[in-house]
Design an enzyme around this catalytic site. Structure first.
Site, short mmCIF file in Angstrom:
data_model
loop_
_atom_site.label_atom_id
_atom_site.label_comp_id
_atom_site.label_asym_id
_atom_site.label_seq_id
_atom_site.Cartn_x
_atom_site.Cartn_y
_atom_site.Cartn_z
N ARG A 26 46.49 90.88 116.65
CA ARG A 26 47.04 92.13 116.15
C ARG A 26 47.36 93.06 117.32
O ARG A 26 46.66 93.10 118.32
CB ARG A 26 46.04 92.80 115.20
N HIS A 58 56.59 89.20 116.63
CA HIS A 58 55.70 88.72 115.56
C HIS A 58 56.30 87.44 114.95
O HIS A 58 56.46 87.33 113.73
CB HIS A 58 55.49 89.79 114.50
C1 GLV Z 1 50.57 87.19 110.51
O1 GLV Z 1 50.44 87.99 111.38
C2 GLV Z 1 49.64 87.03 109.43
O2 GLV Z 1 48.91 87.96 109.13
O3 GLV Z 1 49.62 85.94 108.87
#
Ligand code: GLV
Length: 324
Positions: free
Chosen positions: A235, A283
């Site tokens: 994160r 991401h």
């Molecule tokens: C991606 O970041 C997830 O939470 O699967």
């Protein structure tokens, strides 16, 4: 009374819907499937649903009092654990989907090799049409690695590293234990400072919790030896991003790769976009773009639906007070 399941996911293929229909029929449930565009129809069905299977962060807040289980289709459940989050006031089970280990581990190996083999510098040379090799490189084979987060994903990264001949992989977890057999040792996070002093390559795959947010301060980066590498696929709120950029600019860190930032999306004017020595991805490490991640996700939901109907313990059950 029908026992209803609301499924609102955009990645499902026909075989996935079939599998859910079949398991639901076997367990006495009625599922309905909604795409993101069918919000209104989903809303009506959701009011009477016992189970919600979704990757939406907003839909769960709209569920009715009938909701007993939120099967979240992604791994990071931190918003649902916040007292003022979308599940506030809802007394239901929450599961996260730990089905992203393969895609996250392969992404990690990719960016790790890119850093060890100086890919950012070579890309720069090629862009300048400069035909010049010779940069000193490092190898995974015989290397020493620390993985912060020794759960399902950390364990898969350790397995891949050991498969490529890593000499030593240290896992770090809250308890100092891991279910994965691939770590050479697992140490408690209370020993983090001592561990960082011995860490050449650090891979972070931690959930966002009150304990992990902002954990990586300038002091923590300074504990890493000169020339260390820092990877974050967990994160974005783990590191102080200014401290990370300083550690890269000063040359204290040899390189870094982050797939997550704070905030997301990263604002266009943010200095991380152009930080030297940093491999930045939007991401993209996890998600459901790999077919296997979609198949595993649905298989987990079906297995959990069987368990739920039988009153058995669910896989990936989240302790909302712990935040993961
Ligand atoms: C991606 O970041 C997830 O939470 O699967």
């Amino acid at each position: 009374m029908e026992r209803k399941i609301c499924v609102s996911l955009d990645f499902l293929e026909e075989k996935h819907r079939d599998a859910i229909e079949k398991t639901a029929a076997e367990t006495g449930f009625v599922p309905r499937f909604f795409s993101k565009r069918e919000r209104d129809a989903a809303m009506a069905w959701l009011q009477e649903s016992e189970i919600l299977y979704t990757g939406s962060l907003t839909l769960p807040a709209k569920a009715g009092a009938s909701l007993r289980w939120l099967a979240f289709a992604y791994a990071g459940v931190d918003p649902f654990c916040r007292p003022d989050g979308p599940l506030a006031g809802k007394d239901c089970l929450l599961t996260s989907s730990n089905t992203f280990d393969v895609t996250l581990a392969e992404h990690t190996i990719m960016v790790l090799l890119m850093l060890l083999r100086r890919m950012p510098e070579y890309e720069e040379r090629v862009r300048r049409r400069e035909w010049r090799a010779g940069l000193p490189i490092r190898s995974i084979r015989d290397g020493r690695f620390t993985i912060l987060g020794a759960g399902h994903i950390g364990g898969r990264i350790a397995e891949d590293l050991k498969g490529m001949g890593a000499a030593h992989v240290t896992g770090v977890s809250r308890s100092g234990r891991s279910r994965s057999p691939y770590f050479d040792e697992v140490r408690p996070i209370s020993e983090l400072d001592a561990i960082l002093r011995e860490t050449e390559h650090l891979i972070c795959i931690l959930p966002s919790t009150p304990e992990t947010r902002g954990l990586f301060t300038a002091e923590k980066f300074a504990l890493l030896p000169q020339g260390a590498t820092f990877l974050n696929v967990g994160r974005g709120d783990l590191p102080d991003q200014d401290a990370l950029m300083d550690a890269l600019k000063s040359g204290h860190l040899a390189g870094a790769a982050i797939d997550v930032t704070d905030p997301e999306p990263l604002p266009p004017e943010h200095p991380l976009w152009t930080c030297p020595g940093l491999i930045l991805t939007p991401h993209a490490a996890g998600g459901t773009t790999l077919p296997r991640s979609r198949d595993d996700n649905v298989a987990l939901f079906c297995e959990n639906l069987r368990r739920y109907a039988a009153g058995e313990a669910l896989q990936g059950l989240v302790d909302r007070s712990q935040g993961y």
